[in-house]
Design an enzyme around this catalytic site. Sequence first.
Site, short mmCIF file in Angstrom:
data_model
loop_
_atom_site.label_atom_id
_atom_site.label_comp_id
_atom_site.label_asym_id
_atom_site.label_seq_id
_atom_site.Cartn_x
_atom_site.Cartn_y
_atom_site.Cartn_z
N ASP A 23 33.43 32.75 18.09
CA ASP A 23 33.16 32.05 19.27
C ASP A 23 31.79 31.10 19.64
OD1 ASP A 23 33.25 30.73 22.20
OD2 ASP A 23 32.96 32.81 22.98
N ASP A 31 36.50 29.50 18.16
CA ASP A 31 36.84 27.93 17.95
C ASP A 31 36.63 27.12 16.71
OD1 ASP A 31 33.90 27.90 17.96
OD2 ASP A 31 34.21 28.27 20.16
N ASP A 100 48.94 25.15 10.09
CA ASP A 100 50.23 26.00 10.62
C ASP A 100 51.00 24.90 11.37
OD1 ASP A 100 51.87 27.68 11.54
OD2 ASP A 100 50.25 29.54 11.22
N ASP A 201 56.35 27.18 10.01
CA ASP A 201 56.63 28.52 11.08
C ASP A 201 57.99 28.43 11.12
OD1 ASP A 201 55.51 30.17 12.96
OD2 ASP A 201 56.53 29.11 14.36
N GLU A 252 57.63 30.03 6.11
CA GLU A 252 57.87 31.20 6.77
C GLU A 252 59.33 31.45 7.06
OE1 GLU A 252 56.59 34.08 10.59
OE2 GLU A 252 57.52 32.17 10.87
N HIS A 316 48.82 37.63 11.20
CA HIS A 316 48.48 37.46 12.70
C HIS A 316 49.81 38.21 13.53
CE1 HIS A 316 50.81 34.16 11.95
NE2 HIS A 316 51.01 34.06 13.21
N ASP A 317 50.74 38.48 12.84
CA ASP A 317 51.87 39.05 13.16
C ASP A 317 52.41 40.37 13.02
OD1 ASP A 317 52.85 36.69 14.64
OD2 ASP A 317 53.81 35.99 12.97
#
Length: 555
Positions: A23, A31, A100, A201, A252, A316-317
Site C-alpha cells: 500500500d 495498489d 485477470d 475467470d 480457470e 487467492h482462493d
Amino acid sequence: MEVKPAWWKESVVYQVYWRSFRDTDGDGIGDLKGVIEKLDYIQSLGVTMVWINPFNESPDKDNGYDVSDYYAVMNKAGTMEDFDLLVAQTHARGMKLMMDVVVNHTSDRHPWFMESRSSASNPKRDWYIWQDGKDGEPPTNWRSYFNPSSWELDKATGQYYMHSFAIEQPDLNWANKEMRYELYKMLRFWLDKGVDGLRLDALALLAKPKLLTDVENPRDIRYLMHNPGLHEYLQEMNHEVFRHYDMMTVGEIAFATPETGPLFVDEERQELNTLFHFEVADEMPEWDMLRFKRIQRLWAEALAGRGFGSQFLNNHDHTRQVSRFGNDQEYRVESAKLLGMMIHTLPGIPYIYQGEEIGMTGVRYDTIGDYKDIAMLNKYVEEIGKGGDPAAVFRALQPLSRDNSRTPMQWNDGPNAGFGSEEPWIKINPNYTEINVQQAESDPNSVLSFYRKLTALRKSNPVMVYGDFTDISGEDPHLYVYVREYEGSEWIVLLNHSNESSTFTFSETYFGNDLIHLELELVLGTYEQTADSWSCEKRSMELRAHEGRIYKVVS
Ligand code: GLC
C-alpha cells in the site's frame, strides 16, 4: 511425445493479489503503485510473468471479481496512468504482464445490468439470464457458489436473474452474440495496451444448462458447468481475440478432468494455451499422496502431445500450501521448499502465489468479524440459519477460508509488516515478525533463496519445461519419485512428503540393466548438506523429513 517449444510454456508466473501486496497511499489497501515499487523484488525471483488479480472498477463485493466498468481502473488500485506505467515497467524488466478478466458475470452495478433490469423489453435484457419463477419459487433449485439459490427475484419486472456467485454478480448471457462481441472488444482494448497474458475467470460456467429443470443434488454444482456451447464460445474468442496477439491464455476451469481438460488446451483446437484444473485445490482438502500422484499421472497422460498444463497448490482462493499440504510447524521451511520443488519440476507451468516464496502460512483470526471473504461469510450465515452452532461453524470454516491467503504480504518485522503506513484492510498474520522478506533475504537457506534457485534452473534446463514425465514411485504413500527426460537429458526428482525419513529403492522395473551402472549427480537439494553423488552399488537412497532432491543421470 514431441512438444512444440513456445515462450509461454517456459513461463514462471508470479501472482500478485495487489490489494494485499503493498500500500503506497496509506488507505490500508494495496495498489498498482505498490506493485510497481516491488517490481525489482519480483524480477529478483526469476519469474517471467506477473499475474495481477482484477483491478477494474468494482463495488468490491467479491474483491474485484464484480466488475462495474471494464474500461476503468478501480480507485483503490490507482489510475490508468499507474496501469500503463506498470505495463511499461514490467516490460522494462524483461517480464510480461497477465491480467485477470471476469467474463462470466459483471457487478449488479454495471450499466449493462442496470439497463437490463430496468424493463423486460430493454435491448440489454437478453445480455443477462432472466427467467420467470415457478409457482412463486425460483425457476430451478440450482445453487450458486456463494448462496443457496442461483436465482434472485428482481421485483421491478417480477423475473429472476441467474448468478453463479454472489447475488451482486449476475451472470452474463453468452448466448447473446452482441454481448460476446462487446466483451471481445474489451479484451482487445487491454491487449492493445500491452497486456501479454489473460487469466480468464470462471470459464467453465459460460454456457448455461440448456434445460431449466431441477437437479437431484443441488449442492453438487457441476450441472452449472461444462455445458454444450462452451467450446464454441472459446473458439470464437480465440478467433476474434487471442490469435491476433502474441500472448498467453490460462483458463480457470473448475471440474475439468483428464477427459474434458485436454479439449480446452489441445493445440489443434485453438481455444486456450493452458488451464487450471481443481482436482487438487478444490477437491483434495488435505494432503493425500496416492491421490495426488494419480491426478498428476492421469493429467500428464491426457495432455502428452496435445496441450500444456499448469501447476499450483494455492492462490487467492485457496489456503496457503505450506499450511494445507505441508507442515507449517516444525518443518515449515523444509516442507515449503519441498512443495516448491514439486511444483517446479512436475510437467506444466509453475505459478507462485505472493508470499509462498517466503513460506507464508494460513491464519486463524479470533472472530468472524475479522474475516472479509464473501464465500466464508455467506456460508457462515447459511449454516447458522440451518441451526448450526456459531462457534462450531466458525471453526469448521476457518481452515479453508479464502482469507488464509489474502493476509498482507510480510515484507519486514516493522509496523504493518512493511505493507503500508496504515492499518491494512485485513489483519496481518501475527507471525510476520519471524516470517518476512527481509529475514528471508538475509538467509542463504531460506525458502526465498531456494525459490530463486528453482527459477534459475528452469532457465537453463529445458528438461524442466519440455521433459516427458514418468512416476517411478508406485504406491509409496510418502515418496514421490519421477523422471523427466528431454533430448538426452534425464532428471530424477525424489520427494519425501513425510515427517519421518524414508528410503527409496531404485529398481530394474524402470531402469532395467542400466541400474548396474546408474550414476547420479545432484542438481539441487532442499537440505543444506546433501551428499552430492550417488552410485549404483547403494541401490537405495534415504531422504530426511520433507527432503527433496533433483538428480541428473550422468551414466
Ligand atoms: C474465481 C475467482 C474468485 C471469484 C470467483 C467469482 O473463482 O478466482 O476469487 O470469487 O471466480 O468471480
